[in-house]
Design a protein around this motif. Sequence first.
Motif, short mmCIF file in Angstrom:
data_model
loop_
_atom_site.label_atom_id
_atom_site.label_comp_id
_atom_site.label_asym_id
_atom_site.label_seq_id
_atom_site.Cartn_x
_atom_site.Cartn_y
_atom_site.Cartn_z
N UNK A 23 1.02 -1.11 -0.11
CA UNK A 23 0.09 -0.03 0.08
C UNK A 23 0.79 1.21 -0.03
N UNK A 24 1.92 1.06 0.87
CA UNK A 24 2.68 2.41 0.84
C UNK A 24 3.34 2.55 -0.51
N UNK A 25 4.10 1.37 -0.95
CA UNK A 25 4.46 1.61 -2.32
C UNK A 25 3.61 2.12 -3.63
N UNK A 26 2.12 1.84 -3.60
CA UNK A 26 1.27 2.21 -4.26
C UNK A 26 0.85 3.78 -4.05
N UNK A 27 0.96 4.08 -2.77
CA UNK A 27 0.73 5.70 -2.38
C UNK A 27 1.84 6.53 -2.82
N UNK A 44 9.25 4.85 -9.26
CA UNK A 44 9.27 4.00 -10.23
C UNK A 44 10.94 3.28 -9.98
N UNK A 45 11.52 3.90 -9.48
CA UNK A 45 13.02 3.61 -9.30
C UNK A 45 13.27 2.92 -7.78
N UNK A 46 12.06 2.78 -7.04
CA UNK A 46 12.20 2.10 -5.63
C UNK A 46 12.24 0.69 -6.01
N UNK A 47 12.92 0.00 -4.82
CA UNK A 47 12.98 -1.46 -5.07
C UNK A 47 11.67 -1.98 -4.76
N UNK A 48 11.36 -3.26 -5.09
CA UNK A 48 9.87 -3.69 -4.64
C UNK A 48 10.05 -3.93 -3.39
N UNK A 49 8.53 -3.72 -2.60
CA UNK A 49 8.48 -3.72 -1.31
C UNK A 49 8.69 -5.12 -0.51
N UNK A 50 9.32 -5.23 0.41
CA UNK A 50 9.21 -6.49 1.17
C UNK A 50 7.83 -7.02 1.80
N UNK A 51 7.44 -7.84 1.48
CA UNK A 51 5.84 -8.37 1.90
C UNK A 51 6.01 -8.81 3.47
N UNK A 52 4.91 -8.44 4.17
CA UNK A 52 4.88 -8.87 5.64
C UNK A 52 3.50 -9.62 5.76
N UNK A 53 3.40 -10.93 5.72
CA UNK A 53 2.20 -11.46 5.83
C UNK A 53 1.80 -11.63 7.08
N UNK A 54 2.27 -11.11 8.12
CA UNK A 54 1.83 -11.24 9.39
C UNK A 54 0.56 -10.09 9.63
N UNK A 55 0.51 -8.92 8.78
CA UNK A 55 -0.76 -8.37 9.11
C UNK A 55 -1.40 -8.50 7.59
#
Length: 238
Positions: free
Chosen positions: A195-199, A209-220
Amino acid sequence: MANRSTLRTPRTRAERQRETREALILAALDAFSRDGYHATSLEGIANEAGFSKGAVYSNFDGKSDLFLALMDFNLEMLRGADWDPFSTADAADTATAGEAEPKTAGGLEIAEMVRGFGLATLEFIATAARDEKLVFALRERMQVMIGAYERIATEARPADENLPPDDIARLMAALDQGSSILALSGITLVDPALIRAGLRRILDPASAADDPAPERDSSISYPGVAQVQRLFQETPEI
């Protein structure tokens, strides 16, 4: 004889009424989150708060008015002047070793409360959309959220951005609320980092567009849980 300095000044009528109102709002938070908007009764909320049903009607016009007050309470907590939708801190950052996870006044886990209140809000929106008076009140609350995003959009506005900040704010709020609906429906896991990446993509597409892919957190499993956990840990009980 008690020392004069230890005697408590009697509360004024306004103070007692404010405390009663706040107690009812907190009881309503648990009741609506646990049982949903339609299934919750004012009598049940009053009992949960330790008051008569008359106390509810002396502070609120009815169930819809109480729910709107609860929305105001949540907006004040979650959309304060220092609110940052890009904050990456989670509940673990503020938790004390060995300290139990915070709960609501009625004993709900924070994740339960966030999801339950989100579902109750969807019920309320469906009801309010058919009521001219309520839809206006609901629109005012949604504008508070959009206003918070507009502040962020104005502060971080790229020099080459053509869209006005209020349009960007609406797009950001749409992603925020839309991702919540997806998560509440169980259709898909909505990760806070995504969501933060999308915002960021909405706010500043060229840089993001140059940001690395976000690290996913499946705990939430849905937005808001970590933020509310921090608020319950940092904010003293009303």
